[in-house]
Write an enzyme that holds these catalytic residues in place. Structure first.
Site, short mmCIF file in Angstrom:
data_model
loop_
_atom_site.label_atom_id
_atom_site.label_comp_id
_atom_site.label_asym_id
_atom_site.label_seq_id
_atom_site.Cartn_x
_atom_site.Cartn_y
_atom_site.Cartn_z
N GLY A 50 -39.88 -22.68 -131.85
CA GLY A 50 -39.43 -23.88 -132.56
C GLY A 50 -38.92 -23.50 -133.93
N ASN A 51 -39.59 -24.00 -134.97
CA ASN A 51 -39.16 -23.79 -136.36
C ASN A 51 -37.76 -24.35 -136.59
OD1 ASN A 51 -41.47 -22.42 -137.53
ND2 ASN A 51 -40.97 -20.76 -136.10
N HIS A 52 -37.58 -25.56 -136.16
CA HIS A 52 -36.33 -26.27 -136.37
C HIS A 52 -36.58 -27.77 -136.13
CE1 HIS A 52 -36.20 -25.18 -131.97
NE2 HIS A 52 -36.10 -26.49 -131.93
N ALA A 53 -35.54 -28.56 -136.39
CA ALA A 53 -35.59 -29.99 -136.05
C ALA A 53 -34.33 -30.30 -135.23
CB ALA A 53 -35.62 -30.85 -137.31
N ARG A 98 -40.59 -28.91 -136.04
CA ARG A 98 -41.71 -28.55 -135.18
C ARG A 98 -41.91 -27.04 -135.13
NH1 ARG A 98 -38.41 -30.38 -131.10
NH2 ARG A 98 -38.04 -31.96 -132.68
#
Ligand code: T46
Length: 131
Positions: A50-53, A98
């Site tokens: 993840g580590n993005h929106a 997230r």
């Protein structure tokens, strides 16, 4: 979009001597039309994903086997969910950062998604989400 819109959805489950059956019905349990399904597995112990929106994408995450943690952040508030049940899904609305981590070795995360894969739907910088 606010983190308060992200919530656990319980799926109906029949537990019997011959095993367990859960089901997910489109308009009943999923607040969007499902256009894509993908799954994540074999995540090494200390890796995260993840580590993005997403700008528009709505998703439901289900720990079909095993468990993982997911931290959601709307730019103002954050919340951690521990997903460890195939009978529950976590609905995530658009514009939520997230990070998924602490995957158990047997974990498979199934994701129901409202859109097909579009690279330009991703927000890669947390500061862009804050703006
Ligand atoms: C999300 C988190 C939790 C595709 O070609 N089609 C797809 O439907 C997906 C989901 C990915 N891909 C390709 C794009 C990358 O080359 O598969 C590769 C790995 O995807 P990504 O780096 O986006 O994986 P994650 O785990 O960081 O993110 C995924 C989803 O992309 C994202 O929507 O919320 O899982």
């Amino acid at each position: 979009m606010s983190i308060s819109l992200c919530k656990i959805i319980n799926f109906p489950t029949f537990k019997e001597n011959r095993g367990s059956l859960s089901f997910i019905e489109g308009s009943n349990h999923v607040p969007f039309d499902i256009k894509r399904i993908y799954y994540i597995s074999e995540v090494p112990k200390f890796s995260d994903r993840g580590n993005h929106a997403h700008k528009k994408l709505k998703q439901i995450f289900i720990a079909i086997s095993g468990a993982f943690d997911i931290k959601l952040d709307d730019g103002n508030f954050s919340k951690v969910f521990h997903l460890n049940s195939k009978n529950k899904g976590l609905y995530i609305c658009p514009m939520i950062w997230r990070r998924m981590y602490n995957f158990s070795s047997d974990c498979t995360c199934l994701v129901l998604a409202s859109e097909k894969y579009h690279e330009d739907d991703y927000i890669w910088n947390y500061s862009d989400l804050k703006k």
